[in-house]
Design a protein around this motif. Structure first.
Motif, PDB file in Angstrom:
ATOM      1  N   GLN A  52      69.596 -15.979  -9.094  1.00  0.00           N
ATOM      2  CA  GLN A  52      71.070 -15.505  -9.733  1.00  0.00           C
ATOM      3  C   GLN A  52      70.653 -13.576  -9.809  1.00  0.00           C
ATOM      4  O   GLN A  52      69.382 -13.306  -9.849  1.00  0.00           O
ATOM      5  CB  GLN A  52      71.256 -15.845 -11.010  1.00  0.00           C
ATOM      6  N   ASN A  75      71.072 -10.041 -11.702  1.00  0.00           N
ATOM      7  CA  ASN A  75      71.027  -9.415 -13.317  1.00  0.00           C
ATOM      8  C   ASN A  75      72.221  -9.931 -13.894  1.00  0.00           C
ATOM      9  O   ASN A  75      73.577  -9.976 -13.398  1.00  0.00           O
ATOM     10  CB  ASN A  75      71.067  -8.068 -13.403  1.00  0.00           C
ATOM     11  N   VAL A  76      72.128 -10.319 -15.160  1.00  0.00           N
ATOM     12  CA  VAL A  76      73.454 -10.686 -16.125  1.00  0.00           C
ATOM     13  C   VAL A  76      73.636  -9.697 -17.174  1.00  0.00           C
ATOM     14  O   VAL A  76      72.511  -9.166 -17.874  1.00  0.00           O
ATOM     15  CB  VAL A  76      72.927 -12.219 -16.730  1.00  0.00           C
ATOM     16  N   GLU A  90      75.381  -8.717 -20.742  1.00  0.00           N
ATOM     17  CA  GLU A  90      76.286  -9.297 -21.673  1.00  0.00           C
ATOM     18  C   GLU A  90      76.985  -8.031 -22.319  1.00  0.00           C
ATOM     19  O   GLU A  90      76.234  -7.233 -22.818  1.00  0.00           O
ATOM     20  CB  GLU A  90      75.678 -10.178 -22.549  1.00  0.00           C
ATOM     21  N   TYR A 135      74.439 -19.731 -18.722  1.00  0.00           N
ATOM     22  CA  TYR A 135      74.570 -19.799 -17.334  1.00  0.00           C
ATOM     23  C   TYR A 135      73.449 -20.092 -16.519  1.00  0.00           C
ATOM     24  O   TYR A 135      73.212 -19.755 -15.457  1.00  0.00           O
ATOM     25  CB  TYR A 135      74.925 -18.071 -17.157  1.00  0.00           C
TER      26      TYR A 135
END
Length: 238
Positions: A46, A48-49, A51, A153
């Motif tokens: 995946q 970068n996430v 928030e 996630y």
């Protein structure tokens, strides 16, 4: 799409504050700060996430903080950590006739920082037992309706130090005596924001968690740790 809207409105607030000669700190939610946390990418899994969430009202349990003070507040890390930040608690009850009970307290000094879990568990058979946050807080007569591990996630089961894991995968606890003192520090769970565990349940499994290493379907979902023998709902402590 929701993330893009949050980022857009955050940028808009910053522009408005600059034009008005004010700082953006404290503008959202009448003094609550906008928290942005970035989780690094995992290669071949995946990107970068990011928030974006607002500082919860329960932040700063060490004493009342007026909205005018929030923009200038500094966290005094020399104070007793039990008197600042967010706190939550779970009272563990036995599933059927397991006889396992306990109490776990969760503390998070800053909204995007690590969570410290401390407490005690009694009645555990000697050996390793999986500890997991589950999706649901529907603890009724037993621990069988609390759903799967809290995924958020991340889609594969793993150990607490693995890059790929469920958010709720906290590893194993080892019972050697009648009462087990627990102290765990985890950097992925949170008491606020998209990874908040508040309102969900925590459970102790009958068997050892293999961290998804057994190459079976059950291992990839639960770590072959067996049914829950004790569980409790996590709620804010204030």
């Amino acid at each position: 799409m929701n993330l893009r809207l949050h980022v857009f409105f955050g940028q808009l607030l910053w522009i408005v504050s600059v034009l008005n000669g004010k700082t953006v700190e404290g503008i959202p939610g009448y003094g609550r700060n906008l928290i942005i946390k970035a989780l690094p990418a995992i290669e071949d899994f995946q990107s970068n996430v990011y928030e974006v969430f607002m500082e919860p009202y329960l932040y700063g349990l060490g004493g009342p903080i007026s909205s005018s003070d929030r923009a200038e507040k500094q966290i005094d890390l020399t104070r007793d950590p039990r008197s600042i930040g967010l706190q939550a608690i779970a009272y563990l009850k036995a599933d059927q006739d397991s006889g396992v009970t306990g109490e776990l307290v969760f503390r998070q000094v800053i909204p995007n920082g690590p969570v410290v879990i401390e407490g005690n568990v009694t009645g555990l058979p000697a050996g390793l037992h999986g500890l997991h946050i589950h999706q649901s807080g529907a603890v009724k007569e037993n621990c069988q309706d609390i759903g799967p591990h809290f995924i958020a996630y991340y889609g594969r089961h793993g150990g607490p130090r693995d890059n790929i894991r469920h958010v709720g995968d906290l590893g194993n606890i080892k019972a050697e005596e009648e009462t087990l003192n627990v102290k765990i520090i985890d950097h992925l769970i949170s008491l606020a924001g998209p990874r908040s565990i508040v309102g969900r349940s925590i459970a102790i499994s009958k068997s050892e968690d293999d961290y998804g290493r057994s190459s079976t379907e059950d291992s990839a979902l639960t770590g072959t740790s067996g049914p829950s023998i004790a569980c409790g709902v996590i709620g804010y402590l204030n």
